[in-house]
Design a protein around this motif. Structure first.
Motif, PDB file in Angstrom:
ATOM      1  N   GLU A  22       1.017  -0.943  -0.108  1.00  0.00           N
ATOM      2  CA  GLU A  22       0.216  -0.100   0.049  1.00  0.00           C
ATOM      3  C   GLU A  22       0.450   1.106  -0.194  1.00  0.00           C
ATOM      4  O   GLU A  22       0.750   2.400  -0.592  1.00  0.00           O
ATOM      5  N   GLU A  25       2.335   1.668  -3.658  1.00  0.00           N
ATOM      6  CA  GLU A  25       0.972   1.839  -3.992  1.00  0.00           C
ATOM      7  C   GLU A  25       0.946   3.554  -4.084  1.00  0.00           C
ATOM      8  O   GLU A  25       0.640   4.477  -5.129  1.00  0.00           O
ATOM      9  N   GLY A  28       3.173   5.527  -6.462  1.00  0.00           N
ATOM     10  CA  GLY A  28       3.267   5.475  -7.550  1.00  0.00           C
ATOM     11  C   GLY A  28       3.195   3.772  -8.567  1.00  0.00           C
ATOM     12  O   GLY A  28       3.290   3.996  -9.362  1.00  0.00           O
ATOM     13  N   TYR A  29       3.730   3.397  -7.454  1.00  0.00           N
ATOM     14  CA  TYR A  29       4.002   1.342  -7.795  1.00  0.00           C
ATOM     15  C   TYR A  29       3.085   1.147  -7.893  1.00  0.00           C
ATOM     16  O   TYR A  29       2.373   0.083  -7.088  1.00  0.00           O
ATOM     17  N   GLU A  30       2.106   1.622  -8.428  1.00  0.00           N
ATOM     18  CA  GLU A  30       0.473   0.350  -8.305  1.00  0.00           C
ATOM     19  C   GLU A  30       0.191  -0.931  -8.815  1.00  0.00           C
ATOM     20  O   GLU A  30      -1.005  -1.212  -8.459  1.00  0.00           O
ATOM     21  N   GLN A  31       1.345  -1.301  -9.790  1.00  0.00           N
ATOM     22  CA  GLN A  31       1.701  -3.024  -9.375  1.00  0.00           C
ATOM     23  C   GLN A  31       2.335  -3.480  -8.581  1.00  0.00           C
ATOM     24  O   GLN A  31       1.948  -4.388  -8.974  1.00  0.00           O
TER      25      GLN A  31
END
Length: 99
Positions: A22, A25, A28-31
Motif C-alpha cells: 500500500e 502504491e 506510484g508503484y500501482e502494480q
C-alpha cells in the motif's frame, strides 16, 4: 521468538507485506503486490535465505526503500525481456524450419 528461515515467517508477516504494498502504491508503484515485495526482499535483502527473528523480518519490510524496490523491478524487467526474446527466437527458428 526464535530464529527461523525467512520462508517460515511468511504467513505471519503477511499484514506487513500488505502495508508495504500500500505504501508503494501511494508512491506510484500501482502494480505492487505483497508477493512482489516478498520476492524483492528475498533477492535484495535476505540473500541466501537466512534465519531471522520475527521482529527483524518486520523491520526489514518497513525499512525497504522504494529505490531498492525500483532496482528489483528494473532487473526483473530486463530478465523478463531476455526470456521473452529467447522464447521468441526459439519459436521463430521453429516456424522457419516448418516453412
Amino acid at each position: 521468538m526464535d530464529n527461523q528461515h525467512v520462508d517460515a515467517w511468511k504467513d505471519m508477516i503477511y499484514p506487513a507485506l500488505i502495508s508495504k504494498k500500500e505504501e508503494l502504491e501511494m508512491l506510484g508503484y500501482e502494480q505492487a503486490t505483497p508477493e512482489d515485495v516478498w520476492k524483492c526482499l528475498s533477492v535484495k535483502v535476505w540473500k541466501g535465505e537466512p534465519e531471522k527473528r520475527l521482529h527483524e523480518m518486520v523491520q526489514d519490510i518497513f525499512h525497504l526503500k522504494s529505490s531498492v524496490y525500483l532496482s528489483y523491478l528494473t532487473i526483473q524487467s530486463y530478465e523478463n525481456d531476455d526470456l521473452a526474446a529467447s522464447v521468441e527466437a526459439l519459436l521463430g527458428n521453429t516456424e522457419n524450419k516448418e516453412s
